[in-house]
Design a protein around this motif. Structure first.
Motif: not given
Lengths: 480, 127
Positions: A17, A248, A216
């Motif tokens: 993460p 995540t 992301y």
């Protein structure tokens, strides 16, 4: 290798993460140290701090000064700068010095230089200048590209918003800034600094730019950013303690670094309403974050996991712009009133005295009375107006302070001895907590620009620069 | 939705069912008011109340109904109103630069559960 270069090279989304530490939602008011230390102990990948807002009003943008006390700004900057450089992680700060115009960015950088000298710090610093010229606003207006905020986003409903500014009003703006977004932060981060300090910026850019660069999804990064930019305000109880987001590729988990402040699904969902006219839409330069399908679930009593936001990109980037112009010098007169008869006729008394004072003090001064206890904060029905004690704040604004002072002083004395039918307190109408009761209250400003420029050339507007800071090179200031 | 049997004998005020009623600027030209209810019952009572329709709240704030937006968030027992500010924040004459004390007129609004239809209670519904 710089902190940003290291993060971009080493972090692989999906393998672990991404830990984002939000240290401050308003840098300069005292970052709570225990929660920040708790956040640092979690080995964050970067630290973000918001340092500004339009909330404190037009004065700070107009006058070019910070709202937060300089000594506390220095203390907070020292805390986050030393922590980030010690761990070799990026530090990202947005809306430098409250309003993010040139004097605000310069003042922030001066403090950073000072801290670097004191601690012998060496680092690569990227900056973003957010100033927008009056000519650019005028050109946008003339080509129909300048839209008032509050009018544009009401889905057909009529909002007021600010009118289209005239040339003279634009020239009167001492500063005009634009809110840069992730796209501009990413241009600065591509220069691989250790620290990025931006002028006026979207709060979200501070926290979303790096995650987006790392791969992301924008919707996830922006939604996370929108929540953590206020640190622990999204928790119950809310507060100013550092907030950690763990991302995540599918979701992010929110956790306050204060063990007593809990991020619950309800508290986090509720935060989407905060200071947002529309709780489901957040406009960014490159698109709109849509929260209709956002989903919040408890990980445990302290943490909440979030996903489901969507991002609708805009064909051409838009830009929110803010500008403030001087109205005049402000002087205020403060007094209390306890006579029930005087309280009953106060608005008429002020009108009569104003007419009298206008005869004595000619000139373009204006009076704005605030009668606390009788509707200064919001209109009060007569039955709720205080009949036993009220506070009077008279605000005088004039082109120069001397005229405002003269009007205030003459007004005070005429109101003190104003005679009215049924008067019993013939020795004086006002109670002063101190004298002089007339105080210089800085300059008065007003917002002239709070608009969106559609199709804004962001790369042309926002100037990115790199500074190599070497605090060890020069002489260090002597310490007592 | 609300039967007569559910109707309290004494009308509840908003402050009786909403632990949080807050106002704040949404930028210097708009004001937004968030109301969080303690439970589904409080939310439902308020969402069906004639005293909290966009037009009723517009009248309370001296706004035209076209300028008043209401958002219903049944999943978190919340209701939101957004409207233009009467004075741009911080301009001369403003009395509440942050807009943080404009919630008060709502606190004593009496909730009237008479309005049985008209409410689209879907998540995210705008009315």
């Amino acid at each position: 290798m710089t902190a940003v270069a290291r993060l971009l090279q080493t972090h692989r989304p999906g393998s672990e993460p991404l830990r984002v530490l939000s240290a401050s939602g308003q840098l300069g008011y005292g970052i709570p140290e225990a929660a920040f230390a708790g956040g640092m102990a979690r080995a964050p990948h970067f630290i973000g701090c918001d340092m500004g807002s339009i909330d404190p009003g037009p004065y700070y943008l107009g006058a070019g000064v910070m709202a937060a006390p300089v000594a506390m700004v220095r203390r907070d900057l020292e805390l986050v700068l030393c922590a980030a450089l010690d761990k070799g992680i990026p530090l990202i700060i947005g809306s430098a010095g409250t309003a993010g115009a040139k004097p605000h960015l310069d003042a922030t950088l001066a403090i950073v230089h000072d801290i670097a000298r004191e601690h012998g710090l060496r680092f690569r610093l990227a900056t973003i200048a957010s100033d927008v010229s009056a000519d650019r606003i005028a050109a946008a207006r003339d080509s129909g590209q300048l839209v008032s905020i509050g009018a544009s986003d009401l889905d057909g409903a009529l909002g007021s918003g600010l009118p289209s500014p005239g040339d003279e009003e634009l020239r009167a703006c001492s500063h005009i800034v634009g809110q840069c977004g992730s796209e501009t932060f990413q241009r600065a981060l591509a220069m691989q600094p250790d620290v990025l300090i931006a002028g006026r910026a979207c709060d979200t850019a501070i926290f979303a730019a790096l995650p987006e660069m790392l791969g992301y999804p924008s919707a996830l990064a922006l939604h996370m950013a929108k929540i953590v930019e206020c640190t622990s305000l999204c928790c119950r109880p809310g507060g100013r303690d550092a907030m950690l987001a763990e991302m995540t590729l599918e979701h992010f988990t929110l956790e306050s670094m204060n063990p007593q402040a809990h991020a619950t699904p309800a508290s986090v969902a509720a935060h989407a309403l905060y200071e947002q006219a529309d709780p489901f839409r957040v406009d960014e330069p490159t698109g709109t974050l849509l929260l209709h399908e956002a989903h919040y679930e408890a990980v445990d009593a302290h943490r909440t996991r979030v996903h489901g936001a969507r991002f609708a990109p805009r064909a051409r980037p838009s830009l929110k712009v803010e500008g403030a112009a001087r109205v005049g010098a402000r002087v205020v007169m403060l007094a209390g009133i306890a006579d029930p008869t005087m309280l009953g006729i106060l608005p008429q008394a002020l009108e009569t005295v104003e007419a009298r004072v206008r005869g004595l003090v000619p000139g373009p001064w204006t009076l704005h009375p605030h009668i606390y206890g009788q509707g200064a904060v919001r209109p009060l029905p007569p039955a709720q107006r205080s009949a036993h004690e009220a506070g009077l704040v008279l605000e005088f604004i004039a082109p120069d302070a001397a005229l405002a002072r003269t009007a205030a002083g003459v007004f005070k004395q005429n109101l003190l001895h104003f005679g009215y039918p049924g008067r019993v307190s013939t020795a004086g109408n006002l109670a002063f907590a101190f004298t002089p009761s007339e105080l210089d209250a800085n300059e008065a400003y007003r917002f002239v620009v709070y608009h969106v420029i559609q199709e804004a050339p962001l790369e042309d507007i926002f100037k990115v620069a790199i500074l190599e800071i070497d605090g060890a090179a020069g002489e260090r200031p002597e310490r007592p | 939705m609300t039967s007569a049997a559910d109707r309290p004998e004494v009308r509840k005020r908003l402050r009786d069912v909403a632990p949080v009623v807050r106002s704040k600027n949404a930028g210097p030209t708009q004001l937004t008011i968030d109301i969080f209810f303690a439970d589904a019952a409080g939310y439902t009572l308020a969402a069906h109340s004639a005293s909290l329709t966009p037009s009723a709240v517009a009248a309370l704030y001296g706004q035209s109904v076209a300028q008043m937006r209401r958002f219903l968030l049944p999943e978190i027992f919340a209701m939101k109103f957004s409207m233009p500010r009467q004075i741009v924040a911080g301009s001369p004459g403003d009395g509440d630069v942050y807009g943080a004390q404009q919630h008060a007129p709502l606190l004593d609004v009496e909730l009237d559960p008479a309005l049985d239809s008209q409410v689209d209670a879907h998540a995210g519904a705008k009315s």
